[in-house]
Design an enzyme around this catalytic site. Structure first.
Site, short mmCIF file in Angstrom:
data_model
loop_
_atom_site.label_atom_id
_atom_site.label_comp_id
_atom_site.label_asym_id
_atom_site.label_seq_id
_atom_site.Cartn_x
_atom_site.Cartn_y
_atom_site.Cartn_z
N LYS A 30 0.83 -1.21 0.00
CA LYS A 30 0.00 0.00 0.00
C LYS A 30 0.86 1.26 0.00
CE LYS A 30 -2.29 -1.27 3.69
NZ LYS A 30 -1.73 -2.63 3.85
N ARG A 58 6.49 -8.35 1.52
CA ARG A 58 7.34 -7.92 2.63
C ARG A 58 7.97 -9.13 3.32
NH1 ARG A 58 4.28 -4.44 6.85
NH2 ARG A 58 4.42 -2.89 5.16
#
Length: 353
Positions: free
Chosen positions: A77, A230
């Protein structure tokens, strides 16, 4: 006029974001983050639509519509917010909702944005109601109301703002109020990545960090990354450590298997805490249902971490399900842990008509 009222320039100087924010962010920016949409892996439909919206806004020489980014942690994001700014060739200012304590904090930032810039608020669902009210006018009319004076002598001054793009990100879309979410012109739902997309991300990251990794090792690592870039990049760094200290510097399938075993991660990407959550539900609560608060206390995990990090992946993989009565394990969870399933797994068990 009340002399105790904060001056507008003082708000700008003391705002949460200073003029050096972007410079500091540049120094600490993760080199693995892509800068443009073409370099962003996965989320093809989202990228295609976003590319159209960005190109149309640039052709009209207007700021992009306010954009709402929704998705679990670690899916990109913040990266997408930076990409939007880069594609629009605009300045970006970043903050998080918990950092905004008072209206003057938000007012200081909004009066300091430049024409066409991108203002990114992370965890926007945690924005305080008073700040939300101020944001409504800023998003629609590009103005803010500021109260001058106190008591009967108080009056409201409306301050014009440059046209900007607000990018809000949240892991809990349901916690964002309807008046706020309805003011975003573009809504982007970011989904978990599949193994092929993660493999491409790992390959790109390995090239940037100059890590030698075998093709089979990339595939194996992508399976252990919980569908999250991630986590994939984090595991890649740790495997680089194992390869350099315990091998010849090349990340092989043997290094991945050994590293995952040392880190307590199985072939499905489940960590020790994931298995602990499932085992606790089965052994302490007969497979469920059990409430989120009770479960968080039992496993020693914050309820936010439980709901935002652990549960989405366990539900996606079919080990856990949420019901109106609480969390329940599935047959797959028993098989994963090698435990006998003694209760009836019929979903209609215990429902009264």
């Amino acid at each position: 006029m009340d002399t105790n009222q904060p001056d507008l320039h003082e708000l700008i100087e003391n705002s949460v974001i200073s003029s050096s924010f972007q410079e500091e962010g540049d120094r600490q920016e993760n080199i693995l983050r892509p800068k443009l949409l073409k370099d962003f892996q996965g989320q093809q439909r989202l990228k295609d639509n976003l590319a159209v919206f960005v190109q149309a806004a640039r052709e009209r020489k207007e700021p992009l519509d306010h954009t709402f980014l929704i998705g679990p942690p670690g899916l990109g994001k913040t990266t997408l917010a930076s990409i939007i700014a880069n594609e629009m060739e605009a300045e970006i200012r970043m903050t998080s909702a918990p950092a905004l304590e008072k209206p003057k904090d938000l007012a200081g930032i909004l009066t300091n944005v430049t024409e066409g810039s991108v203002f990114f608020i992370d965890e926007i669902h945690r924005l305080k109601p008073a700040l939300e009210e101020m944001l409504y006018i800023a998003m629609e009319d590009f103005e803010i109301d500021w109260v001058i004076g106190q008591g009967p002598a108080a009056r409201t001054m409306r301050i014009p703002l440059p046209k900007f793009t607000l990018v809000g990100a949240t892991t809990k879309a349901g916690s964002v109020s309807s008046p706020l979410s309805s003011r975003f012109g573009i809504t982007c739902h970011i989904e978990f990545y599949n193994e092929k997309e993660l493999a491409n991300i790992i390959k790109r990251s390995a090239q940037i960090m100059d890590i030698h990794i075998e093709e089979e090792a990339i595939i194996l690592l992508s399976r252990c990354s919980r569908g999250t870039p991630r986590i994939a990049n984090r595991l890649l760094r740790r495997l680089r450590d194992f390869a350099s200290v315990m091998g010849d510097g090349i990340v092989t399938t043997a290094v991945v298997e050994h590293g995952m075993e040392r880190l307590g991660i199985d072939a499905n990407g489940l960590e020790m805490q994931d298995r602990n959550i499932l085992r606790t539900i089965i052994e302490f609560y007969d497979g469920g249902p059990v409430g989120a608060e009770t479960l968080s206390i039992s496993v020693g995990e914050a309820i936010e971490s439980l709901e935002d990090f652990y549960e989405p992946y366990l539900i996606q993989k079919g080990y856990l399900k949420r019901t109106p009565r609480g969390r329940m394990t599935t047959k797959l969870a028993y098989e994963l842990l090698g435990l006998p399933c003694k209760r009836n797994m019929d979903e209609n068990q215990g429902i009264l008509f």
